[in-house]
Design an enzyme around this catalytic site. Structure first.
Site, PDB file in Angstrom:
ATOM      1  CG  LEU A  25      -1.979  -1.069   1.275  1.00 17.06           C
ATOM      2  CD1 LEU A  25      -2.663  -1.097   2.638  1.00 17.06           C
ATOM      3  CD2 LEU A  25      -2.993  -0.838   0.173  1.00 17.06           C
ATOM      4  CE  LYS A  67       9.920   3.906  -0.752  1.00 16.86           C
ATOM      5  NZ  LYS A  67      10.291   5.073   0.040  1.00 16.86           N
ATOM      6  CG  ASP A 124       1.740  13.716  14.551  1.00  9.25           C
ATOM      7  OD1 ASP A 124       2.666  12.972  14.204  1.00  9.25           O
ATOM      8  OD2 ASP A 124       1.722  14.932  14.354  1.00  9.25           O
ATOM      9  CE  LYS A 139      12.986   8.081   9.950  1.00 12.05           C
ATOM     10  NZ  LYS A 139      13.096   9.405  10.496  1.00 12.05           N
ATOM     11  CG  PHE A 140      10.902   2.699  11.416  1.00  8.17           C
ATOM     12  CD1 PHE A 140      10.208   3.863  11.695  1.00  8.17           C
ATOM     13  CD2 PHE A 140      12.218   2.604  11.809  1.00  8.17           C
ATOM     14  CE1 PHE A 140      10.818   4.897  12.369  1.00  8.17           C
ATOM     15  CE2 PHE A 140      12.834   3.633  12.489  1.00  8.17           C
ATOM     16  CZ  PHE A 140      12.130   4.794  12.772  1.00  8.17           C
ATOM     17  N   GLY A 141       9.531   0.506   7.275  1.00  4.92           N
ATOM     18  CA  GLY A 141       9.089  -0.719   6.613  1.00  4.92           C
ATOM     19  C   GLY A 141       7.855  -0.453   5.772  1.00  4.92           C
ATOM     20  NE  ARG A 142       8.815  -2.441   0.009  1.00  4.36           N
ATOM     21  CZ  ARG A 142       8.592  -1.631  -1.009  1.00  4.36           C
ATOM     22  NH1 ARG A 142       7.362  -1.158  -1.194  1.00  4.36           N
ATOM     23  NH2 ARG A 142       9.569  -1.296  -1.834  1.00  4.36           N
TER      24      ARG A 142
HETATM   25  C1  G7W Z   1       0.358   3.784   2.779  1.00  5.19           C
HETATM   26  C2  G7W Z   1      -1.121   3.915   2.896  1.00  5.19           C
HETATM   27  C3  G7W Z   1      -1.591   5.348   2.786  1.00  5.19           C
HETATM   28  N1  G7W Z   1      -1.592   3.359   4.154  1.00  5.19           N
HETATM   29  N2  G7W Z   1      -0.891   3.418   5.311  1.00  5.19           N
HETATM   30  C4  G7W Z   1      -1.633   2.835   6.266  1.00  5.19           C
HETATM   31  C5  G7W Z   1      -1.175   2.783   7.645  1.00  5.19           C
HETATM   32  C6  G7W Z   1      -2.027   3.118   8.694  1.00  5.19           C
HETATM   33  C7  G7W Z   1      -1.555   3.098  10.012  1.00  5.19           C
HETATM   34  C8  G7W Z   1      -0.224   2.778  10.281  1.00  5.19           C
HETATM   35  N3  G7W Z   1       0.190   2.782  11.605  1.00  5.19           N
HETATM   36  C9  G7W Z   1       1.482   2.754  12.024  1.00  5.19           C
HETATM   37  O1  G7W Z   1       2.436   2.686  11.279  1.00  5.19           O
HETATM   38  C10 G7W Z   1       1.690   2.820  13.483  1.00  5.19           C
HETATM   39  C11 G7W Z   1       2.987   2.903  13.915  1.00  5.19           C
HETATM   40  C12 G7W Z   1       3.207   3.114  15.337  1.00  5.19           C
HETATM   41  O2  G7W Z   1       2.259   3.199  16.088  1.00  5.19           O
HETATM   42  C13 G7W Z   1       4.576   3.239  15.840  1.00  5.19           C
HETATM   43  C14 G7W Z   1       4.733   3.734  17.123  1.00  5.19           C
HETATM   44  C15 G7W Z   1       6.016   3.878  17.635  1.00  5.19           C
HETATM   45  C16 G7W Z   1       7.130   3.535  16.840  1.00  5.19           C
HETATM   46  F1  G7W Z   1       8.369   3.669  17.314  1.00  5.19           F
HETATM   47  C17 G7W Z   1       6.935   3.038  15.572  1.00  5.19           C
HETATM   48  C18 G7W Z   1       8.124   2.676  14.718  1.00  5.19           C
HETATM   49  F2  G7W Z   1       7.755   2.392  13.481  1.00  5.19           F
HETATM   50  F3  G7W Z   1       8.981   3.709  14.697  1.00  5.19           F
HETATM   51  F4  G7W Z   1       8.723   1.602  15.275  1.00  5.19           F
HETATM   52  C19 G7W Z   1       5.662   2.881  15.040  1.00  5.19           C
HETATM   53  C20 G7W Z   1       0.614   2.443   9.224  1.00  5.19           C
HETATM   54  C21 G7W Z   1       0.138   2.454   7.903  1.00  5.19           C
HETATM   55  C22 G7W Z   1      -2.842   2.372   5.692  1.00  5.19           C
HETATM   56  C23 G7W Z   1      -4.012   1.692   6.126  1.00  5.19           C
HETATM   57  N4  G7W Z   1      -4.172   1.267   7.393  1.00  5.19           N
HETATM   58  N5  G7W Z   1      -5.004   1.454   5.217  1.00  5.19           N
HETATM   59  C24 G7W Z   1      -4.871   1.853   3.923  1.00  5.19           C
HETATM   60  N6  G7W Z   1      -3.777   2.475   3.460  1.00  5.19           N
HETATM   61  C25 G7W Z   1      -2.779   2.741   4.335  1.00  5.19           C
END
Ligand code: G7W
EC number: 2.7.11.1
Length: 281
Positions: free
Chosen positions: A21, A23, A138, A25-28
């Site tokens: 979907l 990428k 945020d 910062k820490f993965g896809r």
């Molecule tokens: C690309 C597209 C636009 N996309 N992206 C999403 C999506 C929604 C929510 C997330 N949530 C997180 O990443 C949460 C990360 C953390 O709480 C966290 C907290 C502390 C850390 F150190 C960290 C760390 F990563 F630093 F470790 C993370 C991620 C992707 C998405 C979706 N759900 N549905 C459809 N499309 C979607």
């Protein structure tokens, strides 16, 4: 898992992985389906050596605890998480409509009905979070996703996620910082009220109110509350009135979440179901 723990222990074998979907910062992030129920989710993969480098295990664990405890129609669900030797997997609600930011850029700006509906949804989500002593989710456009019905979902990435059509200046943007944060004073719930003012302006005009060439100039404009309303697009006086009551330097003088919900512009324009029929997903 400890015997008493009722939570299901997930593993990668429980899921069929679909297309990426975006990428982070820490993965896809991948589209995925739970094999038995065929339930569609988004699966975020975080590489452990990435976060080991940044020493953020505690932040990730705390964030997971917060996010799994939040249940609100406008907050993207974190259903659970699991890990293997080198990766952590987050099982997330799938937001079919993608990033609100994409819709905003596509249309240039939102209609007053769309903007009011999203500000009302954000206010309800923030009232819920503040009720659970969780602040500062945020809420910038990059963290706002849409579900299949166009309902807004705050997806707190806990970290800046570099996805496809994100503003390049995104990770460093100061546009959303409240004065007390720019001056590094202690901030509280009222920061979120400030951000609602910034977002309302950006939804209606297509860019945030204190945008400037350099970060220093953005700082200065925020601290001066250097707010002006362009003549186009044509925006109602009530909308400008709400924005002006939120972008106030003194945090205690900003309109409260309750007052936002009762503001004439919200009452008149927000869709009570929080769904914007006119948004084409
Ligand atoms: C690309 C597209 C636009 N996309 N992206 C999403 C999506 C929604 C929510 C997330 N949530 C997180 O990443 C949460 C990360 C953390 O709480 C966290 C907290 C502390 C850390 F150190 C960290 C760390 F990563 F630093 F470790 C993370 C991620 C992707 C998405 C979706 N759900 N549905 C459809 N499309 C979607």
């Amino acid at each position: 898992s400890d015997a008493g723990n009722t939570e299901k222990q997930w593993s990668l074998a429980d899921f069929e992985i679909g297309r990426p979907l975006g990428k982070g910062k820490f993965g896809r992030v991948y589209l995925a389906r739970e094999a038995k129920s065929k339930y569609i989710v988004a699966l975020k993969v975080i590489f452990k050596e990435q976060i080991e480098k940044y020493k953020i295990h505690h932040q990730l664990r705390r964030e997971m605890e917060i996010q799994t405890s939040l249940r609100h129609p406008n907050i993207l669900r974190l259903f659970g998480w699991f890990h293997d030797n080198e990766r952590i997997f987050l099982i997330l609600e799938y937001a079919h409509g993608g990033e609100l930011y994409g819709v905003l850029k596509q249309n240039g700006h939102l209609t007053e009905q769309q903007a009011a509906t999203y500000i009302a949804s954000l206010s309800q989500a923030l009232a819920y979070c503040h009720g659970k002593c969780v602040i500062h989710r945020d809420i910038k456009p990059e963290n706002l996703l849409l579900d299949h019905e166009g309902r807004l979902k705050i997806a707190d990435f806990g970290w800046s996620v570099q996805s496809s059509n994100k503003r390049k200046t995104m990770c460093g943007t100061l546009d959303y910082l409240a004065p007390e944060m720019v001056e590094n004073r202690d901030h509280d719930y009222a920061v979120d009220n400030w951000t609602l003012g910034i977002l309302c302006y950006e939804f209606l005009y297509g860019n945030p109110p204190f945008e400037a060439e350099s970060q220093k100039d953005t700082f200065k404009r925020i601290l001066k509350i250097d707010l002006s309303f362009p003549l186009t697009p044509n925006v109602s006086e009530e909308a400008k009135n709400l924005i002006s009551q939120l972008l106030v330097k003194d945090p205690s003088k900003r309109l409260s979440i309750e007052k936002i919900m009762q503001h004439p512009w919200i009452v008149k324009n927000a869709d009570p179901k929080g769904v914007c029929a006119s948004i084409d997903i």
